[in-house]
Design an enzyme around this catalytic site. Structure first.
Site, short mmCIF file in Angstrom:
data_model
loop_
_atom_site.label_atom_id
_atom_site.label_comp_id
_atom_site.label_asym_id
_atom_site.label_seq_id
_atom_site.Cartn_x
_atom_site.Cartn_y
_atom_site.Cartn_z
N LYS A 23 -27.08 -28.78 -9.01
CA LYS A 23 -26.81 -29.04 -7.68
C LYS A 23 -27.47 -28.66 -6.45
CE LYS A 23 -23.28 -28.33 -4.32
NZ LYS A 23 -22.99 -26.77 -3.95
N ASN A 24 -27.50 -27.00 -6.61
CA ASN A 24 -28.12 -26.26 -5.63
C ASN A 24 -29.53 -26.35 -5.35
OD1 ASN A 24 -25.65 -25.74 -4.35
ND2 ASN A 24 -25.39 -23.74 -5.33
N CYS A 118 -18.44 -26.23 2.23
CA CYS A 118 -17.08 -25.41 1.89
C CYS A 118 -16.92 -24.42 2.61
CB CYS A 118 -17.36 -24.94 0.55
SG CYS A 118 -17.18 -26.04 -0.94
N ARG A 123 -19.94 -18.40 7.60
CA ARG A 123 -21.34 -18.73 6.93
C ARG A 123 -22.57 -18.75 8.07
NH1 ARG A 123 -20.56 -22.74 2.11
NH2 ARG A 123 -22.65 -21.96 1.43
N ASP A 314 -20.39 -18.18 -7.29
CA ASP A 314 -19.74 -19.54 -7.74
C ASP A 314 -18.99 -19.63 -8.91
OD1 ASP A 314 -21.10 -20.37 -5.21
OD2 ASP A 314 -22.97 -20.99 -6.49
N ARG A 406 -18.25 -33.39 -4.94
CA ARG A 406 -19.20 -32.85 -4.11
C ARG A 406 -20.35 -32.38 -4.97
NH1 ARG A 406 -18.60 -28.89 -0.06
NH2 ARG A 406 -20.88 -28.78 -0.49
N1 EPU Z 1 -25.95 -14.84 5.45
C1 EPU Z 1 -25.97 -14.51 6.64
N2 EPU Z 1 -27.04 -15.21 7.57
C2 EPU Z 1 -27.59 -16.26 7.22
C3 EPU Z 1 -27.75 -16.75 5.69
C4 EPU Z 1 -26.83 -15.97 5.17
O1 EPU Z 1 -25.42 -13.47 7.16
O2 EPU Z 1 -28.50 -16.90 7.86
C5 EPU Z 1 -25.03 -14.33 4.60
C6 EPU Z 1 -23.86 -15.45 4.08
O3 EPU Z 1 -22.73 -15.50 5.14
C7 EPU Z 1 -23.36 -14.71 2.65
C8 EPU Z 1 -24.76 -14.24 2.37
O4 EPU Z 1 -25.74 -14.23 3.51
O5 EPU Z 1 -22.55 -13.69 2.90
C9 EPU Z 1 -25.75 -15.02 1.14
O6 EPU Z 1 -25.77 -16.43 1.55
P1 EPU Z 1 -26.80 -17.46 1.18
O7 EPU Z 1 -27.62 -17.85 2.47
O8 EPU Z 1 -27.47 -16.79 0.09
O9 EPU Z 1 -26.00 -18.74 0.53
P2 EPU Z 1 -26.00 -20.38 1.03
O10 EPU Z 1 -27.71 -20.50 1.04
O11 EPU Z 1 -25.33 -20.61 2.15
C10 EPU Z 1 -26.03 -20.86 -1.46
C11 EPU Z 1 -25.31 -22.11 -2.38
C12 EPU Z 1 -24.00 -21.55 -2.69
C13 EPU Z 1 -23.85 -19.98 -3.06
C14 EPU Z 1 -24.76 -19.10 -2.28
C15 EPU Z 1 -24.66 -17.82 -3.15
C16 EPU Z 1 -26.19 -23.97 -1.77
C17 EPU Z 1 -26.34 -25.33 -1.23
N3 EPU Z 1 -25.24 -23.24 -1.49
O12 EPU Z 1 -25.51 -20.78 -0.32
O13 EPU Z 1 -23.20 -22.42 -3.35
O14 EPU Z 1 -22.65 -19.70 -3.09
O15 EPU Z 1 -26.05 -19.68 -2.06
O16 EPU Z 1 -25.55 -17.83 -4.22
O17 EPU Z 1 -27.37 -23.64 -2.47
C18 EPU Z 1 -21.43 -23.62 -4.08
O18 EPU Z 1 -22.30 -24.13 -4.95
O19 EPU Z 1 -20.19 -23.73 -4.50
C19 EPU Z 1 -21.98 -22.84 -3.22
C20 EPU Z 1 -21.18 -22.38 -2.07
#
Ligand code: EPU
Length: 428
Positions: A23-24, A118, A123, A314, A406
């Site tokens: 998915k991701n 979510c 975030r 996750d 989702r």
């Molecule tokens: N963060 C910041 N600023 C930013 C971006 C991130 O402070 O500009 C922080 C976030 O708040 C978090 C950390 O950095 O504390 C890591 O966030 P990351 O950006 O890596 O996560 P994401 O890209 O928003 C993806 C997956 C998530 C998964 C996380 C961590 C997707 C669409 N989502 O989220 O997946 O938990 O990486 O591996 O790829 C799920 O599948 O249920 C899910 C939430």
């Protein structure tokens, strides 16, 4: 009227389950496809509502999407128009923010409504935006009211994007992918330092390189992108979903007699598999599958989530349910999203003994779980509740199952095929 999932607990799972495409990765590959100047064929696309929302967004941009077969999409971006993205589909998933990087890269202009997804605590996307600014873009945020509702919009634009060095304060998956997409057409060389190393990033880079991009270092913490002037269509098969695989493996440890989880890359799951071995789960790990035999006595463990290759946040939620069945006190420390503990309160309704003190939860086991009404507050909370339902006594009713739909492709169907008593019902 609401559709719920109901599970009658206590039946042992037996059989084989095949994991779908990640998915991701998918939710980034689809926006990445618009960077091409020809059709992009993606195979292994999971049947999940996030993909439907992304398809709606593509259609809004006049991008043709052909569903060739069940898991097979052809995305045709020739004829595309760069419109303001304010369709409600944008608010349905977080990954719609990948259109920021993709549209900025292709057109040097994007206006998009705030993304949804979510709720796991705050975030922010500051790192994505700083990355775009470092490449030479300006970012503006404003609010607009439509039909009585107020929405936030980002407008990001540049005369030209110029490669530079970008250091990410946090190794963010989303920021790494978004900056990559903005940088493929930038002039010169972009270097992302402290880049995220998740397998989904490698998959996105593989797609972009097949399209003609010049990106090196994916899977390490330094990614180098040499800008190009044209990208072509290509064919790409998505990697298996390591989180879906991990969910099934944890589920098997909790509720199976004998289960085979196939179409997996075990290296993507090393931190989970070693923790399960520490708990006493009986498993055989082969090249592309894991066999789990249930029935072993499980011991309490301490786990901490971390960026890849650490234990995925996750999987923390499904794992918590399994820890309710382990002997002793386990602790779970959440290093990515410190508030990702809503599932614990739902599990407590079923009899789990969990003490949450962010960013840590302590789970005392083993406890008998009892079926009741619970809510999938987010996607992986939903998975943790399905596991609880499978082992709980009586009937568990899970509400707000759109979160599960989702991100899991036919979760109930796959479980039913292995002997679970699980069904959907529309209730008042
Ligand atoms: N963060 C910041 N600023 C930013 C971006 C991130 O402070 O500009 C922080 C976030 O708040 C978090 C950390 O950095 O504390 C890591 O966030 P990351 O950006 O890596 O996560 P994401 O890209 O928003 C993806 C997956 C998530 C998964 C996380 C961590 C997707 C669409 N989502 O989220 O997946 O938990 O990486 O591996 O790829 C799920 O599948 O249920 C899910 C939430």
């Amino acid at each position: 009227m609401e559709e719920v999932i109901r599970i009658e607990g206590g039946r042992k799972l037996n059989g084989t389950v095949r994991v779908s495409g990640a998915k991701n990765a998918t939710v980034a590959l689809i926006p990445a496809a618009i960077l091409a100047n020809g059709p992009v064929t993606i195979v292994g696309v999971p049947n999940i509502s996030d993909v439907k929302a992304l398809t709606t967004i593509l259609n809004e941009l006049n991008v043709q999407v052909i569903e060739k077969a069940e898991d097979h999409l052809i995305i045709e971006p020739r004829g595309m128009q760069n419109k303001v993205l304010d369709h409600e589909a944008v608010s349905k998933l977080r990954a719609s923010y990948y259109f920021m990087g993709a549209l900025l890269g292709k057109y040097k202009y994007v206006k998009i409504r705030m993304a949804g997804g979510c709720y796991l605590g705050p975030r922010p996307i500051d790192l994505h935006l700083k990355g775009f600014e470092a490449l030479g873009a300006t970012v503006e945020y404003n609010e607009e009211t439509k039909n009585g509702e107020t929405y936030g919009y980002y407008t990001i634009q540049a005369n030209e994007l110029v490669g530079t060095k970008i250091f990410l304060d946090i190794a963010s998956v989303g920021a790494t992918i978004n900056i990559l997409m903005a940088a493929v057409y930038a002039k010169g060389r972009t270097i992302i330092e402290n880049a995220a190393k998740e397998p989904e990033i490698i998959d996105v880079v593989t797609l972009l390189n097949k399209m003609g991009a010049k990106i090196r270092g994916a899977g390490t913490n330094v990614i180098t992108i040499d800008g190009v002037t044209r990208l072509n269509g290509c064919f790409h098969e998505i990697i298996p979903d390591r989180i879906e695989a991990g969910t099934f493996i944890v589920m098997a440890a909790a509720a199976a007699e004998h289960m085979v989880v196939e179409n997996i890359i075990p290296q993507h799951l090393e931190s989970l598999l070693s923790k399960l071995q520490e708990m006493g789960v009986d498993m055989d790990i082969e090249v592309d599958k894991v066999t789990i035999r249930g029935g072993n006595k499980l011991h309490a463990i301490d786990v901490t989530t971390n960026p890849y290759p650490g234990l995925a946040t996750d999987l923390q939620q499904p794992l918590t349910t399994l820890l309710t069945q382990a002997e002793g006190t386990s602790s779970v420390t959440e290093k990515i999203y410190r508030a990702r503990f809503k599932h614990c309160f739902e599990l407590e309704k079923m009899g789990a003994k969990i003490q949450v003190n962010e960013p840590r939860a302590q789970i005392v086991g083993p406890t008998k779980l009892r079926g009741t009404h619970v809510t999938a507050t987010d996607l992986r909370c939903g998975a943790s509740l399905v596991i609880a339902g499978l082992i709980g006594e009586g009937i568990t009713t899970i509400h707000e199952i759109y979160h599960i739909d989702r991100g899991y492709d036919n979760l109930d169907g796959k479980l039913e095929a292995m002997g679970a008593k699980i069904w959907r019902e529309v209730i008042d």
